[in-house]
Design an enzyme around this catalytic site. Structure first.
Site, PDB file in Angstrom:
ATOM      1  N   ASN A 125       0.825  -1.205   0.000  1.00  0.00           N
ATOM      2  CA  ASN A 125       0.000   0.000   0.000  1.00  0.00           C
ATOM      3  C   ASN A 125       0.861   1.258   0.000  1.00  0.00           C
ATOM      4  O   ASN A 125       1.979   1.283   0.514  1.00  0.00           O
ATOM      5  CB  ASN A 125      -0.995  -0.002   1.165  1.00  0.00           C
ATOM      6  CG  ASN A 125      -0.367  -0.253   2.527  1.00  0.00           C
ATOM      7  OD1 ASN A 125       0.633  -0.950   2.651  1.00  0.00           O
ATOM      8  ND2 ASN A 125      -0.970   0.302   3.561  1.00  0.00           N
ATOM      9  N   MET A 126       0.319   2.306  -0.620  1.00  0.00           N
ATOM     10  CA  MET A 126       1.019   3.586  -0.755  1.00  0.00           C
ATOM     11  C   MET A 126       0.083   4.730  -0.387  1.00  0.00           C
ATOM     12  O   MET A 126      -1.061   4.776  -0.849  1.00  0.00           O
ATOM     13  CB  MET A 126       1.505   3.794  -2.194  1.00  0.00           C
ATOM     14  CG  MET A 126       2.484   2.774  -2.706  1.00  0.00           C
ATOM     15  SD  MET A 126       2.967   3.146  -4.422  1.00  0.00           S
ATOM     16  CE  MET A 126       3.929   4.656  -4.155  1.00  0.00           C
ATOM     17  N   GLU A 127       0.585   5.627   0.444  1.00  0.00           N
ATOM     18  CA  GLU A 127      -0.161   6.820   0.828  1.00  0.00           C
ATOM     19  C   GLU A 127       0.701   8.042   0.516  1.00  0.00           C
ATOM     20  O   GLU A 127       1.930   7.977   0.600  1.00  0.00           O
ATOM     21  CB  GLU A 127      -0.495   6.769   2.324  1.00  0.00           C
ATOM     22  CG  GLU A 127      -1.335   5.557   2.696  1.00  0.00           C
ATOM     23  CD  GLU A 127      -1.192   5.135   4.147  1.00  0.00           C
ATOM     24  OE1 GLU A 127      -1.797   4.113   4.523  1.00  0.00           O
ATOM     25  OE2 GLU A 127      -0.462   5.805   4.905  1.00  0.00           O
ATOM     26  N   HIS A 172      -3.932   0.652  -2.785  1.00  0.00           N
ATOM     27  CA  HIS A 172      -4.028  -0.490  -1.889  1.00  0.00           C
ATOM     28  C   HIS A 172      -3.044  -1.574  -2.327  1.00  0.00           C
ATOM     29  O   HIS A 172      -2.635  -1.625  -3.485  1.00  0.00           O
ATOM     30  CB  HIS A 172      -5.452  -1.041  -1.890  1.00  0.00           C
ATOM     31  CG  HIS A 172      -6.483  -0.080  -1.376  1.00  0.00           C
ATOM     32  ND1 HIS A 172      -7.484  -0.459  -0.511  1.00  0.00           N
ATOM     33  CD2 HIS A 172      -6.675   1.248  -1.598  1.00  0.00           C
ATOM     34  CE1 HIS A 172      -8.251   0.580  -0.221  1.00  0.00           C
ATOM     35  NE2 HIS A 172      -7.775   1.631  -0.879  1.00  0.00           N
ATOM     36  N   GLU A 223      -3.291  -4.790  -2.870  1.00  0.00           N
ATOM     37  CA  GLU A 223      -3.723  -5.659  -3.959  1.00  0.00           C
ATOM     38  C   GLU A 223      -3.688  -4.921  -5.291  1.00  0.00           C
ATOM     39  O   GLU A 223      -3.282  -5.483  -6.314  1.00  0.00           O
ATOM     40  CB  GLU A 223      -5.135  -6.187  -3.678  1.00  0.00           C
ATOM     41  CG  GLU A 223      -5.232  -7.087  -2.453  1.00  0.00           C
ATOM     42  CD  GLU A 223      -5.541  -6.335  -1.170  1.00  0.00           C
ATOM     43  OE1 GLU A 223      -6.138  -6.938  -0.262  1.00  0.00           O
ATOM     44  OE2 GLU A 223      -5.191  -5.129  -1.069  1.00  0.00           O
ATOM     45  N   CYS A 231     -10.047  -5.489   1.441  1.00  0.00           N
ATOM     46  CA  CYS A 231     -11.199  -4.628   1.699  1.00  0.00           C
ATOM     47  C   CYS A 231     -12.162  -4.703   0.512  1.00  0.00           C
ATOM     48  O   CYS A 231     -11.845  -5.259  -0.542  1.00  0.00           O
ATOM     49  CB  CYS A 231     -10.748  -3.187   1.934  1.00  0.00           C
ATOM     50  SG  CYS A 231     -10.090  -2.371   0.456  1.00  0.00           S
ATOM     51  N   CYS A 236     -10.797  -3.396  -2.805  1.00  0.00           N
ATOM     52  CA  CYS A 236      -9.883  -4.288  -3.531  1.00  0.00           C
ATOM     53  C   CYS A 236     -10.613  -5.477  -4.138  1.00  0.00           C
ATOM     54  O   CYS A 236     -10.258  -5.945  -5.224  1.00  0.00           O
ATOM     55  CB  CYS A 236      -8.768  -4.767  -2.604  1.00  0.00           C
ATOM     56  SG  CYS A 236      -7.604  -3.448  -2.191  1.00  0.00           S
TER      57      CYS A 236
END
Length: 294
Positions: free
Chosen positions: A89-91, A102, A104, A129, A132
């Site tokens: 995951n990347m924010e 996300h 996936e 989630c 995804c």
């Protein structure tokens, strides 16, 4: 070895460490394993395919960029080719939460952008989630895609997404990871052509708004992302996120980006320019150009 892998690597079994050490020695390890490498690791570590994927999940999770949540999720997409693709995951601080990638999505887009034609399974360290699950339903593997979670028996996407809504409900025949080429002519310099090539690969059956992004690093390396739409609209992955995902998985940082180009149609129903430019500027890149597809 990239520093992000050191803690997870130290916790692996000795025989798996020995087999992985030469692969991870490259600071820019591409966060993927070829079918041959997977076979070698299975034999050396004496693990079956599922057990090996679970053992490698901490390495995938180590690729996460979670400046907001500090909650690292790792995923491994297993291609029908036998190649495996890491994802995490990347924010993006300074951007919006909607720009988040996300785990996936990361692994799947990683596989797609490297030319994988389909997926057999996705292994992930936390339950996917709803976002995804819907994203995965756009794939050409459909509801038969296998989902593997630690401590649980494997299930198909059909089990995780009952009464699913997807592209078939909208009579869409060409699915994500099917080969697509929209035929836009390559023009301009190398980076511009890379962005147009990425746009040609777009999966955009709902808006018919192709787009692609190309990022050039200071060492000359180029990473591209293609637009990937979803039948439910919101799980759509913008092209910038695909490119940033590849850049990060390959051990580069946002500060390494020296130039970015977005390719899209000026009269498209959906325009990526404002969101793309805003996110890149939040990450410190201000050398951003746009080429219009003919």
């Amino acid at each position: 070895m990239h520093p992000r892998f050191q803690t997870a690597f130290a916790q692996l079994a000795d025989n798996l460490q020995s087999a992985l050490a030469p692969i991870l020695a490259d600071h820019h390890f591409p966060a993927m394993l070829t079918a041959e490498q997977v076979s070698t690791l299975k034999n050396t570590a004496r693990l079956d395919e599922d057990a090996l994927a679970f053992a490698l999940l901490p390495l995938a999770a180590a690729c996460a960029r979670t400046d907001l949540s500090h909650f690292n999720v790792g995923a491994i997409a297993r291609g029908v080719s036998g190649n495996w693709y890491f994802g995490a995951n990347m924010e993006f601080l300074g951007a919006t939460m909607q720009q988040t990638v996300h785990a996936e999505q990361s692994a799947i887009s990683h596989a797609w952008l490297r030319g994988e034609k389909g997926l057999a399974a996705v292994t992930v360290n936390y339950t996917p989630c709803g976002h995804c699950r819907q994203f995965m339903n756009e794939l050409n593997s459909g509801l038969d895609l296998r989902i593997h979670l630690p401590g649980r028996a494997p299930h198909t996407l059909r089990d995780y997404l009952p009464d699913a809504f997807g592209p078939k409900d909208l009579e869409i025949k060409t699915l994500l990871m099917d080969e697509q080429d929209h035929g836009f002519t390559l023009t301009g310099d190398t980076l511009t052509q890379a962005a147009i090539t990425a746009a040609n690969k777009s999966h955009m059956p709902y808006s018919h708004s192709p787009s692609g992004v190309a990022l050039e690093c200071k060492d000359g390396r180029i990473f591209t992302g293609s637009y990937a739409e979803n039948a439910a609209f919101n799980p759509t992955l913008p092209p910038l996120q695909g490119a940033l995902n590849l850049l990060s998985l390959n051990g580069y940082d946002y500060a390494d980006i020296q130039r970015a180009i977005l390719a899209e149609k000026g009269d498209a129903a959906l325009i990526q320019w404002d969101a793309t430019a805003a996110t890149l500027k939040a990450l410190g890149c201000h050398n951003i150009d746009r080429v219009l597809l003919g």
